[in-house]
Enzyme design. Structure first.
Site, PDB file in Angstrom:
ATOM      1  N   GLY A   3      -0.798   3.911  -4.873  1.00 20.89           N
ATOM      2  CA  GLY A   3      -0.589   2.583  -5.444  1.00 20.89           C
ATOM      3  C   GLY A   3       0.219   2.648  -6.721  1.00 20.89           C
ATOM      4  CB  CYS A  31      -0.884  -0.031   1.254  1.00 19.71           C
ATOM      5  SG  CYS A  31      -1.434   1.575   1.790  1.00 19.71           S
ATOM      6  CB  CYS A  32       2.419   3.617  -1.780  1.00 21.44           C
ATOM      7  SG  CYS A  32       1.965   3.725  -3.503  1.00 21.44           S
ATOM      8  CB  ALA A  33       0.249   8.179  -1.523  1.00 22.88           C
ATOM      9  CB  THR A  53       3.560   0.249  -4.179  1.00 23.07           C
ATOM     10  OG1 THR A  53       3.234   1.467  -3.563  1.00 23.07           O
ATOM     11  CG2 THR A  53       4.034  -0.720  -3.152  1.00 23.07           C
TER      12      THR A  53
END
Lengths: 892, 100
Positions: free
Chosen positions: B10, B6-8, B13
């Site tokens: 997506g 998960c990142c801000a 990542t």
């Protein structure tokens, strides 16, 4: 009502300036004369009533201050003692008196110059003259406290309506409402987040505001706003403020206050301490000199801390040794203050005029205004250095208690001294250096200081200890020490060499080994280099800016000096009505101060100023170059180059070429970097002793990838050679930082050996390494994985772009966030380039409405990227980037 | 083994996903790895066995941990250096260790 208040009331009722004796009052009130008399004296001590000496003594209440003109206010008293503040005080008065409700003002000044205190004085003045009511509020708010949470900040300032958000269970007043009818002081206003600014500007312009969650009512409050910041007023954030703030008061730094005021301040602080301790303090003349001359970058705040620390140290001794007087000698002074004595010789004349030469010590009473001069004439034999020796001897005889005392005081005062007081104590040294050598170095230093009549700085002492330690190890392994220039050293520094020879003998005795003669050469360099690093600074090119109009030159120089954290550049303003000949005299005077054999660079705007260079050159006989155009970037470039020690010709050429290069970025191919690409340079005299030791220490203490980073030792013996060698290294690789006790390159981050030894710098260096390594690897990965753009180029561009955002927002991203942001933006550009659609940002409209300023700024800064890679960022894309800055720091 | 990243947004990542899959292939491991934005975690978490957060969304850790605990799924933040250098091998090992 207590008796004492009762008596006061009676005196008050009998009218101002009606004088009564104790027995008269006793009779009026039916109290005993003895009681009344003691109460009256108490009231007088509290300053509530006045006393007229005589028989009998008469008491009266002074005329109350209710008129604008009558009272001598606290500000007036301040102006009397501090001439440099007179204009500022007049400004403050004008701001308060400006009809109808005063004027908003902004106080600028470095850390510790007394901005908060000055704001308090403004409030006091407004009350004193009756512009504000007696109970008028003075509300202090530090914007930095809430800088990371704009919503909370706004609700703190403007209040909340019940139900505005979960948890807002009732209506709450904000600080603005609380400050109604008074003054609101916003400290560190540059930390006011973008979201808070707009609402705040509305309030400043119109005096109206709404509580959070309110829509129907518009509230008003009469508040004079005083703001303070340490920031450069030219920064983009503050510019918007400056447009709305008519009055800017710039408080001078301690250096700008001058010696005389500094003396007043020092004495005042000592007096406060005397008051706190309840006894008189004797200060030796050399202590006073040290406090007047030492480098005190954090201004009055630091001065106060250092004096408190000194008094505490002397007090501990006074108590533990049961002395009769509380005497402060140079031994009680923190080491960095002691170094003021080294500088004192430059201010000899001024010092002599101020504190005289005949006084041995000064006495401060807990209450008296005046200073007493004590002691008899100082005889020549009783020099500063002998006193130090004597003191050290005294302390030595106390044995272990010395260290204990120091430890306790330091512990006790850490809150005062954080960040200011940096010294390596014996404990730290002992961990890495043989105690025998520590003792030995102490002996050597004491001996050398006495013989050479100077005080060696802490870095020299530490370097010396390290040097002897490594020499000993090398010799015991049978390696030889060869000093390449021993003969020239011997001839050039005869006195130091003689001392060094004696020190070699001391080392031989203590370590029971024979040393080669080369060792004396090294020791000589330790004694000499300390001076040289100071002198060398003076041999750089001076930078002087003169422009027409009031304030122009000063403003540019101010910005430059702040940005470069220096006092290097100087300014003279030429107001249009002033005679340029007067200014010429001033310019020659300044040039004499800052010019050197290396020359002077003059930056001017037009007219007669162009001819100044020639006249100064004739007058002073030093080379002068005139740059006939000036802007802030010119001044910055000139100052930066000059500080780095470039020649006058070089500085001149570079500054002139700025105007041609303006906006015209030459696409230059960076030279091929050697592998490993990163390096940390450790420098010491021999390049084989402490530097190798440091290299090993860093290698064992730091995590890093050997393929990417290498530690390089550097020999310092010949400084010019060392500098050019470092320059070459810089061309070949990225130098992360330098570890050395001597400043080699101001453009590079430099850590001192002691900071590395005691571990303080290690986490910093580790971060540098982590970031750079991640960066290098990220570049490689991106190169493989990005489809549409070149990984190595885009990362550099994104990095530049993010750095600019950070600068403009005054918000430095944490390591985590920064890496995330780099990667995110690189991928974003790649996706857009590939024609993929943007990802939707949830609740975009609400988010944008709350962060309009931030949005504009980020969009603006993304534009160069959009242009270069020919992509268009959607609102959603911008929102995600904004998020990095909003959630920065809340992560930890 | 199912690993959710998960990142801000997506976005960044997904690069890491490729690298992790490559590392898994070299190890001969059967894994499913996919990346989503922070907002979408809730609708994907039920298929995951481990949830890893990008360092820039560390501020969501507490919230995500709660979500994870309810389902018995370990949640943690990827080491910044591994993330920045897109070190798929290290992150994969990190995920495997968490799962143990």
């Amino acid at each position: 009502m207590k008796r004492v208040d009762f008596i006061y009331q009676k005196l008050l009722d009998s009218g101002p300036d009606t004088k009564l004796s104790a027995s008269e009052l006793a009779e009026l009130l039916g109290l005993s004369r003895a009681n009344v008399s003691s109460d009256l004296n108490r009231l007088w001590k509290e300053g509530r009533i006045e006393k007229e000496e005589g028989r009998p003594t008469l008491f009266y209440v002074k005329q109350a201050k209710d008129s604008l003109y009558l009272a001598q206010t606290a500000l007036d008293r301040l102006a009397k003692k501090n001439k440099s503040l007179i204009t500022r005080i007049e400004q403050a008065k004008a701001a308060v008196l400006y009809p109808p409700r005063g004027m908003h003002c902004l106080i600028l000044g470095e850390t510790g110059v007394g901005k908060s205190w000055f704001a308090g004085m403004i409030h006091e003045f407004a009350v004193d003259i009756g512009r504000l009511d007696k109970g008028a509020p003075f509300i202090v708010f530090n914007c930095a406290d809430y800088a990371n949470n704009p919503q909370l900040l706004i609700s703190q300032l403007f209040g909340v309506k019940k139900g505005a958000y979960t948890g807002a269970e009732m209506d709450r007043k904000g600080l603005v409402e609380k400050a109604d009818g008074g003054i609101l002081f916003l400290d560190e206003v540059h930390r006011l987040p973008a979201e808070g600014q707009e609402i705040f500007f509305t309030f400043m312009d119109k005096g109206t505001f709404r509580r959070v969650g309110e829509t129907e009512v518009e509230r008003t409050a009469q508040v004079q706003i005083v703001m303070a910041t340490t920031e450069n007023p030219e920064s983009s954030l503050l510019k918007t403020f400056m447009r709305r703030i008519p009055m800017v008061i710039k408080l001078p730094s301690l250096l700008e206050r001058g010696m005389e005021e500094r003396l007043g301040l020092v004495m005042e602080i000592f007096r406060e301490e005397a008051f706190r301790l309840g006894r008189e303090i004797q200060i030796s003349a050399s202590v006073l000199q040290a406090f007047l001359c030492y480098h005190c970058p954090n201004n009055i705040g630091q001065l106060k801390t250092d004096i408190q620390l000194t008094c505490a140290s002397a007090y501990a001794e006074y108590i533990s040794l049961k002395k009769h007087v509380l005497h402060i000698s140079i031994q009680d002074v923190p080491h960095h203050v002691k170094q003021g004595l080294l500088m004192a010789k430059d201010y000899r004349q001024e010092l002599d005029e101020l504190i005289g030469t005949e006084h041995k010590c000064f006495v401060v009473q807990p209450s008296e205004e005046s200073i007493w001069f004590g002691g008899e004439q100082e005889d020549a034999a009783n020099s500063v250095y002998e006193k130090i020796e004597q003191k050290i001897y005294e302390l030595q005889n106390q044995g272990v208690s010395e260290e204990e005392l120091e430890f306790d005081i330091e512990n006790y005062f850490t809150t005062f001294i954080k960040g200011v007081h940096q010294r390596i104590n014996k404990g730290d040294m002992a961990r890495i250096i043989d105690p025998i050598i520590i003792h030995l170095v102490e002996d050597i230093v004491r001996y050398a200081e006495a013989k050479l009549e100077k005080i060696l700085s802490q870095k020299v002492i530490f370097g010396l200890a390290l040097h002897i330690q490594t020499s000993k190890e090398r010799l015991s392994q049978g390696k030889q020490i060869v000093h390449p220039h021993i003969n020239s050293v011997r001839l050039k520094y005869k006195k130091e060499f003689a001392v060094a020879l004696e020190c070699v003998r001391m080392i031989e005795e203590a370590l029971l080994m024979d040393l080669p003669i080369g060792e004396a050469g090294y020791l000589t360099m330790f004694f000499v280099l300390d001076d040289e690093s100071m002198q060398e600074e003076r041999e750089t090119v001076g930078v002087l800016v003169i422009t027409h109009g009031s304030g122009g030159a000063t403003a540019m120089v101010d910005v430059t000096n702040r940005l470069l954290v220096t006092q290097y550049a100087r300014a003279i303003d030429l107001p249009l009505e002033e005679d340029s000949m007067l200014v010429l005299e001033q310019a020659i005077k300044t040039a004499r101060d800052i010019g050197s054999a290396s020359g002077l660079l003059l930056l001017v705007d037009m007219g007669s100023l162009l001819g100044f260079g020639e006249m100064i050159e004739k007058e002073l006989g030093i080379p002068v170059k005139v740059v006939p155009m000036v802007s802030t970037p010119h001044v910055i470039e000139a100052t930066r180059k000059a500080m780095l020690g470039h020649s006058l010709e070089d500085v001149y050429r570079d500054v002139v070429s700025i105007s041609m290069l303006h906006r015209e970025e030459l696409p230059k191919e960076p030279p091929a970097k050697l592998s490993p690409a990163l390096t940390i340079v450790a420098a010491c005299l021999s390049g084989e002793g402490s530097a190798l030791f440091l290299k090993q220490l860093l290698e064992s203490r730091l995590r890093y990838d050997e393929k990417l980073l290498e530690f390089v030792p550097l020999q310092l013996l010949d400084k010019a050679q060392a500098k050019s060698r470092l320059k070459k290294i810089k061309e070949e690789r990225t130098v992360l930082c330098v570890v050395s006790n001597y400043m080699l390159d101001r453009g590079l981050r430099c850590y001192s050996m002691d900071d590395v030894m005691n571990g303080e710098a290690l986490s910093d260096i580790q971060q540098l390494i982590d970031l750079e390594e991640a960066y290098v690897k990220m570049k490689q990965s991106l190169k493989e994985h990005l489809k549409m753009v070149k990984g190595q180029d885009i990362l550099d561009d994104v990095r530049t772009c993010v750095t600019r955002m950070e600068e403009r927002l005054g918000n430095t991203l944490t390591f985590d966030t920064r890496i995330g942001a780099y990667l995110h933006i690189c991928c974003l550009v790649d996706r857009l380039k590939a024609g993929e659609h943007s990802i939707a940002y949830t609740d975009k409209a609400v988010f944008l409405a709350g962060n309009r300023t931030l949005h504009n700024l980020i969009r603006h800064e993304l534009q160069p990227l959009a242009d270069k890679y020919d992509v268009t960022f959607s609102e959603d894309d911008v929102c995600f980037v904004m998020n990095f800055f909003i959630h920065n720091k809340t992560l930890v | 083994m199912n690993i959710l990243l998960c990142c801000a947004a997506g976005m960044s990542t997904s690069l890491l996903v490729q690298k992790m899959e490559q590392a898994a292939r070299e190890k001969g491991l059967e894994v499913k790895i996919w990346a989503v934005s922070a907002d979408d975690v809730k609708s994907h978490i039920d298929q995951a066995e481990v949830l890893l957060l990008g360092p820039q969304v560390r501020y969501k850790l507490a919230e995500m941990k709660k979500v994870g605990e309810e389902r018995g799924i370990p949640v943690d933040v990827i080491r910044t250096v591994d993330y920045g250098s897109l070190n798929g091998k290290n992150v994969l090992e990190f995920a495997l260790r968490l799962k143990q």
